[in-house]
Structure formats: structure tokens, C-alpha cells
Motif scaffolding. Structure first.
Motif, PDB file in Angstrom:
ATOM      1  N   THR A 153       7.717   8.217  -1.526  1.00  0.00           N
ATOM      2  CA  THR A 153       7.660   8.487   0.041  1.00  0.00           C
ATOM      3  C   THR A 153       8.507   9.563   0.505  1.00  0.00           C
ATOM      4  O   THR A 153       9.415   9.954  -0.264  1.00  0.00           O
ATOM      5  CB  THR A 153       8.496   6.975   0.394  1.00  0.00           C
ATOM      6  OG1 THR A 153       8.176   7.127   1.959  1.00  0.00           O
ATOM      7  CG2 THR A 153       9.670   6.906   0.009  1.00  0.00           C
ATOM      8  N   GLU A 175      13.119   9.757   7.111  1.00  0.00           N
ATOM      9  CA  GLU A 175      12.379   8.919   6.164  1.00  0.00           C
ATOM     10  C   GLU A 175      12.827   7.727   5.589  1.00  0.00           C
ATOM     11  O   GLU A 175      12.035   6.896   5.453  1.00  0.00           O
ATOM     12  CB  GLU A 175      12.347   9.891   4.711  1.00  0.00           C
ATOM     13  CG  GLU A 175      11.585  11.253   5.088  1.00  0.00           C
ATOM     14  CD  GLU A 175      11.787  12.175   3.890  1.00  0.00           C
ATOM     15  OE1 GLU A 175      10.933  13.346   3.788  1.00  0.00           O
ATOM     16  OE2 GLU A 175      12.548  11.752   2.744  1.00  0.00           O
ATOM     17  N   LEU A 202      11.354   0.659   8.405  1.00  0.00           N
ATOM     18  CA  LEU A 202      10.378   0.122   9.510  1.00  0.00           C
ATOM     19  C   LEU A 202       8.863  -0.571   8.945  1.00  0.00           C
ATOM     20  O   LEU A 202       8.471  -1.607   8.893  1.00  0.00           O
ATOM     21  CB  LEU A 202       9.926   1.084  10.548  1.00  0.00           C
ATOM     22  CG  LEU A 202       9.056   0.638  11.684  1.00  0.00           C
ATOM     23  CD1 LEU A 202       9.713  -0.683  12.468  1.00  0.00           C
ATOM     24  CD2 LEU A 202       8.758   2.033  12.642  1.00  0.00           C
ATOM     25  N   LYS A 203       8.583   0.095   7.894  1.00  0.00           N
ATOM     26  CA  LYS A 203       7.187  -0.364   7.189  1.00  0.00           C
ATOM     27  C   LYS A 203       7.371  -1.358   6.258  1.00  0.00           C
ATOM     28  O   LYS A 203       6.211  -2.269   6.392  1.00  0.00           O
ATOM     29  CB  LYS A 203       6.861   0.834   6.198  1.00  0.00           C
ATOM     30  CG  LYS A 203       5.494   0.794   5.334  1.00  0.00           C
ATOM     31  CD  LYS A 203       5.214   1.864   4.524  1.00  0.00           C
ATOM     32  CE  LYS A 203       3.756   1.408   3.830  1.00  0.00           C
ATOM     33  NZ  LYS A 203       3.428   2.501   2.906  1.00  0.00           N
ATOM     34  N   ILE A 204       8.507  -1.800   5.868  1.00  0.00           N
ATOM     35  CA  ILE A 204       8.678  -3.067   5.122  1.00  0.00           C
ATOM     36  C   ILE A 204       9.371  -4.399   6.051  1.00  0.00           C
ATOM     37  O   ILE A 204       9.498  -5.000   5.229  1.00  0.00           O
ATOM     38  CB  ILE A 204       9.638  -2.690   3.873  1.00  0.00           C
ATOM     39  CG1 ILE A 204      10.908  -2.395   4.123  1.00  0.00           C
ATOM     40  CG2 ILE A 204       8.797  -1.606   2.927  1.00  0.00           C
ATOM     41  CD1 ILE A 204      11.927  -2.309   2.680  1.00  0.00           C
ATOM     42  N   SER A 205       9.695  -3.859   7.136  1.00  0.00           N
ATOM     43  CA  SER A 205      10.423  -4.976   7.998  1.00  0.00           C
ATOM     44  C   SER A 205       9.680  -6.173   8.035  1.00  0.00           C
ATOM     45  O   SER A 205      10.614  -7.178   7.893  1.00  0.00           O
ATOM     46  CB  SER A 205      10.771  -4.410   9.310  1.00  0.00           C
ATOM     47  OG  SER A 205       9.595  -3.881   9.982  1.00  0.00           O
ATOM     48  N   SER A 206       8.321  -6.213   8.104  1.00  0.00           N
ATOM     49  CA  SER A 206       7.701  -7.498   8.319  1.00  0.00           C
ATOM     50  C   SER A 206       7.607  -8.269   6.789  1.00  0.00           C
ATOM     51  O   SER A 206       7.422  -9.433   7.066  1.00  0.00           O
ATOM     52  CB  SER A 206       6.166  -7.178   8.734  1.00  0.00           C
ATOM     53  OG  SER A 206       5.637  -6.308   7.829  1.00  0.00           O
ATOM     54  N   GLU A 221       0.784  -1.242  -0.077  1.00  0.00           N
ATOM     55  CA  GLU A 221       0.093  -0.028  -0.121  1.00  0.00           C
ATOM     56  C   GLU A 221       0.926   1.257   0.115  1.00  0.00           C
ATOM     57  O   GLU A 221       1.938   1.441   0.728  1.00  0.00           O
ATOM     58  CB  GLU A 221      -1.040  -0.075   1.286  1.00  0.00           C
ATOM     59  CG  GLU A 221      -2.026  -1.242   1.149  1.00  0.00           C
ATOM     60  CD  GLU A 221      -2.843  -1.038   2.501  1.00  0.00           C
ATOM     61  OE1 GLU A 221      -2.669  -0.041   3.341  1.00  0.00           O
ATOM     62  OE2 GLU A 221      -3.739  -1.620   2.735  1.00  0.00           O
ATOM     63  N   GLY A 222       0.522   2.087  -0.937  1.00  0.00           N
ATOM     64  CA  GLY A 222       1.288   3.486  -0.896  1.00  0.00           C
ATOM     65  C   GLY A 222       1.325   3.979  -2.440  1.00  0.00           C
ATOM     66  O   GLY A 222       0.211   3.743  -3.262  1.00  0.00           O
ATOM     67  N   ALA A 233      11.743   5.426   8.602  1.00  0.00           N
ATOM     68  CA  ALA A 233      10.182   5.051   8.462  1.00  0.00           C
ATOM     69  C   ALA A 233       9.791   4.110   7.708  1.00  0.00           C
ATOM     70  O   ALA A 233       9.106   3.154   7.665  1.00  0.00           O
ATOM     71  CB  ALA A 233       9.579   6.505   8.470  1.00  0.00           C
ATOM     72  N   PHE A 234      10.515   4.243   6.323  1.00  0.00           N
ATOM     73  CA  PHE A 234      10.135   3.292   5.358  1.00  0.00           C
ATOM     74  C   PHE A 234      10.682   1.657   5.659  1.00  0.00           C
ATOM     75  O   PHE A 234      10.064   0.760   5.444  1.00  0.00           O
ATOM     76  CB  PHE A 234      10.767   3.630   3.997  1.00  0.00           C
ATOM     77  CG  PHE A 234      10.357   2.813   2.652  1.00  0.00           C
ATOM     78  CD1 PHE A 234       9.180   2.795   2.216  1.00  0.00           C
ATOM     79  CD2 PHE A 234      11.409   2.168   2.317  1.00  0.00           C
ATOM     80  CE1 PHE A 234       8.768   2.043   1.119  1.00  0.00           C
ATOM     81  CE2 PHE A 234      11.082   1.102   1.191  1.00  0.00           C
ATOM     82  CZ  PHE A 234       9.741   0.863   0.612  1.00  0.00           C
TER      83      PHE A 234
END
Length: 269
Positions: A42, A65, A71-75, A29-30, A68-69
Motif C-alpha cells: 500500500t 497513507e 479508513l479502508k479497513i475500518s468497516s 481487495e488489494g 487512508a489504509f
């Protein structure tokens, strides 16, 4: 009226990171601007390009930034490496200028259009993926070398079966990772729509020595594969010797038993 040089030319940082063996890019998502590879707008003016073979390339992002990105894709990252390879470079945007890739200097682009960003990201991603593979291969060579020296000087090895199997496992693992991670020689999809950027890609490919590094890596992987076969042969030889020894012992026992029976039979009752 002259144009201010800082307005006509600006510098953008490109940061490539090898995050893992794979990155799941499905259903992301983005503000997506490209599906293959996945590219997402981003931050305020930045773009993140994510490659399925485990690399993210962050273009024009601030440290906050970037954090943050990531962290967003870490999973979505699968199989994190012990050491994360990364590479940073700068791209100078000079409106209307010819694309240039000077040796050791910043890449100069006439604009920062999406196709150009994807080509730069593709080369940087392949470079860090290769760096990770090169490190893994070097690590395996460090394990194999003492074994080879031992064979060369003694003509045999004192290592037991478990140690040899571990060597084989390490050799096969790095061989699998290197051969299955990324096809470095494949050109980026962006060139299908923009064949005029073929020259830019070729220059970047030469600057980062992608072809030469792949050839060197392939030769080393071939040596590792041959070593794994040699180790397997040593184990098979040892097993055969043990089986032969067991057979000889059983035959000796059988012969001794027969002689004993004959001796007993001839004794007076």
C-alpha cells in the motif's frame, strides 16, 4: 568508488496499532503479498500487515497513507477498544548486513524481504495485543483490590448481589478476552519457509519480553479467575443463609400455629 551511506542504509518506520477484538480479513481487495497473515502493498513503497486478532502493522507508510489504509479497513474491525494501544519502532535496512536486534536500539536487517517484514510485524502485533490485555487486567485488578481489602479488614463485604455480579462479569470478561485473543507463544508462519530466520525471531521475542509478559499475564488471569469463584461462593453462601432463615421462620410460624390451635381446642366452649 564508495557507496553513499544514505543509499546503503535506510530507516523504515514500523507502526503497530491494536484496532479491535477482531479484524475480518476475508475477501480483501488489494495488492496482496501474503494470505496468512494478510499483507498488502500500500502507498508508494509501504506494506500493511493485518492480523485477525485485531492488530494492524504499518511498515514504511506516510501519515497520509496510514490514515487512508485505516479508513479502508475500518468497516472490518469488530469490537473497538476504549483505548487503542500502539507502538512505533524503526528498522534500519543495511544491504548485506547481519540481522541485529540491539537492546533499546533500532532493529537492523540485511534486507526488507517479505519473510523478515512478517516476522517483525508478528512480534510488534503480539506486543501491542499484550499491552491491551495488560491494561484490561490492570483495570479489573483496580476493581477487585478494594473488595479484597474490605474482606481482609472487615471479614465481610457490604456490597450487594448486583455489585458482586458485576465484579464477576468483569473478571470473566477479561479472562475470556485474554485467553482467546492471541496465542503469543506460537511462532509466525514465515518461519516454516525460512527456518534460517529463527534467530531473528528469537532476538525480537527477547527484546519485547513476550514470554515473560505472557507468564505474568497468565498468573494475573489465574488470580482473577480465583477471585470470580470466591465472589460466586459469597453469593451462594448469602443465598443459603437466606434460605435457612426462611425455613426457620416457616417452622416457627408452623409451631406457633400448632400451639395456637391446641390453645383454642382446650379453651372451654
Amino acid at each position: 568508488m564508495q557507496t553513499n551511506s544514505s543509499e546503503a542504509r535506510r530507516r523504515v518506520q514500523v507502526h503497530a496499532l491494536h484496532l479491535g477484538d477482531r479484524i475480518n480479513t476475508a475477501n480483501f481487495e488489494g495488492d496482496i503479498v501474503s494470505a496468512v497473515p494478510l499483507a498488502v502493498r500500500t502507498g508508494e513503497t509501504g506494506t500493511a500487515v493485518v492480523f485477525r486478532y485485531g492488530v494492524a502493522v504499518l511498515i514504511g507508510l506516510t501519515p497520509e497513507e496510514e490514515a487512508a489504509f485505516l479508513l479502508k479497513i475500518s468497516s472490518r474491525v469488530i469490537g473497538r477498544p476504549g483505548v487503542a494501544e500502539e507502538e512505533r519502532t524503526f528498522v534500519e535496512i543495511a544491504a548485506g548486513a547481519e540481522d541485529q536486534v540491539p537492546a533499546g536500539g533500532p532493529v537492523t536487517l540485511g534486507d526488507m524481504s517479505l519473510p523478515r517484514m512478517l516476522i517483525v510485524a508478528d512480534v510488534l502485533a503480539k506486543s501491542v495485543a499484550l499491552a491491551s490485555d495488560e491494561r484490561d487486567v490492570t483495570k479489573v485488578f483496580g476493581v477487585i483490590e478494594p473488595f479484597a481489602v474490605e474482606l481482609a479488614t472487615r471479614g465481610r463485604t457490604r456490597r450487594n448481589r448486583t455489585e458482586i455480579l458485576k465484579l464477576i462479569g468483569n473478571a470473566l470478561l477479561v479472562q475470556h478476552r485474554v485467553s482467546g485473543r492471541v496465542a503469543v507463544t506460537e511462532k509466525p508462519d514465515a518461519l516454516w519457509d525460512r527456518p534460517d530466520l529463527e534467530r531473528l525471531y528469537a532476538r525480537l521475542e527477547d527484546e519485547y519480553e513476550l514470554k515473560e509478559r505472557v507468564e505474568t499475564l497468565d498468573r494475573k488471569v489465574a488470580v482473577i479467575a480465583e477471585t470470580a469463584e470466591t465472589l460466586a461462593d459469597i453469593i451462594d453462601t448469602r443465598r443459603s443463609l437466606r434460605l435457612e432463615l426462611i425455613v426457620v421462620i416457616l417452622i416457627a410460624i408452623e409451631i406457633a400455629t400448632r400451639f395456637y390451635q391446641i390453645y383454642i381446642a382446650k379453651m372451654p366452649h
